[in-house]
Design an enzyme around this catalytic site. Structure first.
Site, PDB file in Angstrom:
ATOM      1  N   LYS A 165      -5.874  25.662 -13.314  1.00  0.00           N
ATOM      2  CA  LYS A 165      -5.023  26.508 -12.753  1.00  0.00           C
ATOM      3  C   LYS A 165      -4.388  26.504 -11.366  1.00  0.00           C
ATOM      4  O   LYS A 165      -5.178  26.320 -10.452  1.00  0.00           O
ATOM      5  CB  LYS A 165      -5.738  28.006 -13.342  1.00  0.00           C
ATOM      6  CG  LYS A 165      -4.778  29.136 -13.095  1.00  0.00           C
ATOM      7  CD  LYS A 165      -5.656  30.227 -13.349  1.00  0.00           C
ATOM      8  CE  LYS A 165      -4.862  31.592 -13.781  1.00  0.00           C
ATOM      9  NZ  LYS A 165      -5.701  32.816 -13.995  1.00  0.00           N
ATOM     10  N   SER A 184      -3.534  35.213 -17.566  1.00  0.00           N
ATOM     11  CA  SER A 184      -2.707  34.752 -16.375  1.00  0.00           C
ATOM     12  C   SER A 184      -2.736  33.163 -16.554  1.00  0.00           C
ATOM     13  O   SER A 184      -2.327  32.364 -15.965  1.00  0.00           O
ATOM     14  CB  SER A 184      -3.107  35.165 -14.853  1.00  0.00           C
ATOM     15  OG  SER A 184      -4.478  35.042 -14.523  1.00  0.00           O
ATOM     16  N   SER A 206      -7.879  36.936 -18.673  1.00  0.00           N
ATOM     17  CA  SER A 206      -6.982  35.930 -18.435  1.00  0.00           C
ATOM     18  C   SER A 206      -7.560  34.625 -18.911  1.00  0.00           C
ATOM     19  O   SER A 206      -6.649  33.484 -18.760  1.00  0.00           O
ATOM     20  CB  SER A 206      -6.722  35.660 -17.109  1.00  0.00           C
ATOM     21  OG  SER A 206      -5.947  37.134 -16.602  1.00  0.00           O
TER      22      SER A 206
END
Length: 430
Positions: free
Chosen positions: A65, A134, A158
């Protein structure tokens, strides 16, 4: 790979070919350097041929990420504020990945500052839909067969929610299992690291590789971690005792998710105790929001003050609300959080796991947000280990996950229970 029938270069090249063929529509990657990935793979193959020591992830490509600092790769945090941001140091978990022999494939797309504003990533099953957030790109990359493993983070929902939307396994271990040093901090009290994979054993293996004590992380604990891989491959010695909470916000479930979960509960029968918890439990949703919003305003105050014009209209009202929270209100919320942790410590004396939705249902249409995180909020607040299993399918053919939540620092037991659930449901539906 262990037997020599597949090289790391071959595996990485096949991943790069898949990315080239499909990422134009999915947009899972914020940064990708094919030559650098192949160079890492080549070095992995050289070490294997030389008879050197090999790690548990030797030659396996992993996506990160884009809030995880990674030297030689930009870490832009899903925001124009950090365009071109480059660090010399790597995050602690990246050090562990390298030690384990992983190939750092690249950076996966995140929502703006790992919060509410969606970025460009689409759902691999249907690009008209959201992949969730996210950790959007991490979930999408694994689901699209771009990489077998990816790392994300969860402050509310997330990891679990995008894993559910994209049809992958998602695992968020107990708070403090994985170091957060070198990651964007949005909430020192709530930020947690999680993993995406295509099997239960894969997310366990990745978690084992990157979990460690870190004296620089306030939530990291100086004790041995559970053996995730052992749990994910073990048979339950007895039938697990499970619980289901009839929470007020369960009315947010879409019909397909509700019907699917009802079917799961019917199969489990008396093994599940249905409970109507006190209202104080559902009130924890507001407690999580207060802590999250207060802390991001503290941690990222300089960013918001100096770059307000580059902050999305989605995030601005959240920041404005967070700035109205008083120190006393914040400290009260932390006290409630501590009481929630104590409540669940007592609760799991009687139960092996809680069964819960992973999300409200199928992924929403792209442009309509990244989905409601409320079905993850309580467990994240309390720092409990959570895993989502891709067990259900919605009306439009998109995947829906089923979540299991276990006791803190007994992640191996939770993964063992998850393995049992998969096997039990499979045999019951044959």
């Amino acid at each position: 790979m262990a037997s020599g029938r597949l090289t790391s270069v071959q595996l990485v090249q096949s991943c790069l070919d898949q990315i080239k063929a499909t990422d134009g529509a999915i947009k899972a990657w914020a940064f990708l350097d094919p030559d650098a990935a192949l160079a890492q793979a080549g070095e992995c193959d050289r070490l294997r041929k030389a008879g050197m020591a090999l790690g548990p992830l030797h030659g396996i490509p992993v996506g990160l990420k884009d809030i995880i600092d990674t030297a030689k790769m930009p870490t832009e945090r899903g925001s124009p504020v950090f365009a071109g941001r480059q660090t010399k140091d790597v995050a602690r978990l990246v050090e562990h990945l390298r030690e384990a022999g992983a190939v750092i494939m690249g950076k996966t797309v995140t929502t703006e500052l790992a919060f509410v504003h969606a970025n460009e990533t689409r759902n691999p099953h249907n690009p008209d839909h959201s992949p969730g957030g996210s950790s959007s790109g991490s979930a999408a990359a694994v689901a699209a067969m771009h990489v077998p493993l990816a790392v994300g983070t969860q402050t509310n929902g997330s990891v679990i929610r995008p894993a559910s939307f994209c049809g992958t396994f998602g695992f968020k271990p107990t708070r403090g299992v994985i170091s957060r040093t070198g990651l964007l901090q949005t909430s020192v009290s709530l930020d947690q690291v999680g993993c995406f994979g295509r099997t239960l054993a894969d997310v366990a293996l990745l978690t084992d590789a990157i979990g460690s004590y870190d004296q620089h992380d306030a939530t990291s604990f100086a004790r041995p971690r559970p053996d995730m891989s052992a749990g994910a491959t073990a048979d339950a010695p007895v039938t697990p005792d499970l619980a289901w909470f009839d929470l007020p916000f369960n009315d947010r479930l879409l019909d397909a998710a509700k019907d699917g979960l009802d079917a799961v509960l019917d199969i489990l029968g008396d093994q599940v105790t249905r409970m109507e918890p006190a209202d104080t439990l559902s009130n924890l949703v507001a407690v999580q929001a207060r802590i999250h919003e207060y802390e991001i305003c503290q941690h990222q105050a300089e960013v918001f003050d100096q770059h307000w014009d580059k902050i999305s209209d989605t995030l601005k009202p959240v920041v404005e609300r967070g700035r109205q929270i008083t120190r006393a209100e914040y400290e009260d919320a932390l006290a409630v959080k501590a009481s929630a942790e104590a409540f669940f410590a007592d609760f799991f004396v009687e139960f092996d796991a809680i069964v819960a939705p992973s999300a409200a249902g199928e992924a929403p249409k792209f442009g309509n947000g990244t989905g409601d995180p409320i079905f993850c909020t309580l467990w994240t607040l309390a720092g409990l280990p959570c895993v989502t299993l891709p067990l259900l399918v919605g009306d439009t053919g998109l995947p829906i996950g089923v979540q299991l939540i276990g006791p803190a620092e007994k992640d191996d037991r939770l993964l063992r229970t998850a393995r049992w659930l998969q096997t039990h449901l499979a045999s019951a539906t044959e």
